[in-house]
Design an enzyme around this catalytic site. Structure first.
Site, PDB file in Angstrom:
ATOM      1  N   ASP A 259      30.809  40.347   7.981  1.00  0.00           N
ATOM      2  CA  ASP A 259      31.181  38.967   8.485  1.00  0.00           C
ATOM      3  C   ASP A 259      32.501  38.382   8.551  1.00  0.00           C
ATOM      4  OD1 ASP A 259      28.362  38.432   9.223  1.00  0.00           O
ATOM      5  OD2 ASP A 259      27.884  37.394   7.477  1.00  0.00           O
TER       6      ASP A 259
ATOM      7  N   LYS B 285      31.266  36.072  13.516  1.00  0.00           N
ATOM      8  CA  LYS B 285      31.659  34.896  14.582  1.00  0.00           C
ATOM      9  C   LYS B 285      33.188  34.757  14.354  1.00  0.00           C
ATOM     10  CE  LYS B 285      27.284  32.875  14.071  1.00  0.00           C
ATOM     11  NZ  LYS B 285      26.445  31.874  14.253  1.00  0.00           N
TER      12      LYS B 285
ATOM     13  N   MET C  30      29.953  24.796   5.053  1.00  0.00           N
ATOM     14  CA  MET C  30      30.341  24.534   6.521  1.00  0.00           C
ATOM     15  C   MET C  30      30.422  23.089   6.704  1.00  0.00           C
ATOM     16  SD  MET C  30      27.793  27.469   7.555  1.00  0.00           S
ATOM     17  CE  MET C  30      26.739  26.911   6.379  1.00  0.00           C
TER      18      MET C  30
END
Lengths: 258, 258
Positions: free
Chosen positions: A37, A58, A170
């Site tokens: 990731d 991402k 996050m």
């Protein structure tokens, strides 16, 4: 027919490769392929000398690889008989979509194991001298995701003010909303709060202050793109207590090399 | 004057030595003394070949060493210039009293570092195939201690039913009370629940069922003295889903050696 290999869903910890577990390192050493990731430190990949490394994370501003595609990649490699490591930031079963991948693998008949990791929900605060529980200050922990607005609103809207230390993973973009929610629920404006960026890495940055000032904290804008988490609760104050004790003690860390 | 050594407050993880971090192993290798808790697997101590090992944990039925005594021991050894590892089950800053020890060390002018560990709050469920968050089922996590009744009552009494996965560490003795609290708060009687004993060790045992049956779960009585945690929430159901998918898939784990 080739017997299927094994997919290990491995928690890489908060970033610093020294926070990999021994089992994570073992699985990396034996891996044929590592799918990793965005927040995984590439230095971790030195433990996987034999493996092909495939980036499936991402990145801000770019389309990410769909979850279904990642699952297809894992299944295809394992069905070729390969040992595959799916290396995830933090722990694979806390906001890691590890459960979805485990279900997809089980449905495809691919053996799968979970290798738990050090979560940044704990290690982030700990490395900033913040215990998430502390006798007399907080004896419970709530972890929410800043990307799951309905979910965190439900938790933070019902939780008794001050009943737990709140960690928001996050959490940077949501910080004004989170602060407003907690203040509206009755948390005192002066409740200690922290913003922690890039925890455990060389780029780590921290801000501590009061809940009322969380919205105005400039740190995230000064370090755009850095991952970050929020901590709210009385035990955040331990960091400042430790700091002033260390400054007051003459024979403190500064003299360690003496 | 001898320069003070260093005390490392190290998370040993849930029990299995393979879940030690690389940094934990490094600190053990360099330690002069290791003060360790009851739930730490003694196999972890093989990584500390030079160290004196000192047991400072609690054992059922015997008086435990007072926290102040442990802090005095850490300070005395560090002031002799020793490298000391305080090895704690799980993570030192989640119900580990690590904050108290860090404050005592800072007040005494002793350098101290935190080495985060894999918490059994995450690894326990993960190793039992239970993701603590799972898209569509649960997007938040609450961790409480079964030894902190007032604290868990405040959290579980206010939290919206089903808003988070609830993990209760040291939860065995409190399980009837916890279940009653959640049911009274409005959690559905059929909410999936799990009891996990000795997570990550060879003695691991698990029970899964409905919240309403948590009180009657006989597992803790069958394994007296085993440490255990509770998990309550919709994502507990993933364990059973994985199990039935694995049984249905013809080329599943059973054929791995073929």
């Amino acid at each position: 027919v080739t017997a299927p290999g094994l997919v290990s869903l491995v928690g890489a910890g908060p970033g610093d490769p020294e926070l990999l577990t021994l089992r994570a390192v073992d699985r990396l050493q034996r891996a044929d392929a590592v799918l990793y990731d965005a927040l995984v430190d590439r230095a971790s990949l030195r433990y996987a000398p034999r493996a092909r490394w495939e980036f499936v994370g991402k990145r801000a501003g770019r389309p990410s690889i769909a979850q279904a595609t990642i699952e297809r990649l894992l299944i295809r490699r394992a069905l070729r008989g390969e040992r595959v490591v799916r290396l995830k930031s933090g722990d694979p079963f806390l906001f890691g979509r590890g459960g979805e991948e485990a279900l997809a693998l089980a449905a495809a008949g691919v053996p799968c194991e979970i290798v738990p990791g050090v979560s940044s929900a704990l290690a982030g605060p700990a490395l900033a001298d913040i215990p998430v529980t502390h006798r007399g200050l907080s004896s419970s922990l709530v972890v929410v995701s800043g990307h799951a607005e309905r979910a965190y609103a439900e938790v933070l809207g019902s939780l008794q003010p001050g009943a737990a230390t709140v960690v928001v993973l996050m959490g940077l973009a949501a910080r004004a909303h989170i602060a407003a929610l907690l203040l509206a629920r009755g948390w005192p404006a002066q409740t200690p709060a922290a913003v922690l960026l890039s925890a455990s890495t060389a780029a780590a940055q921290r801000w501590t202050g009061a809940l009322i000032d969380l919205r105005a904290c400039a740190l995230p804008d000064q370090h755009p793109g850095a991952p970050g988490l929020l901590v709210v609760g009385a035990s955040v104050s331990i960091a400042a207590q430790l700091q002033s004790l260390r400054e007051a003690a003459p024979q403190s860390a500064a003299s360690q090399g003496g």
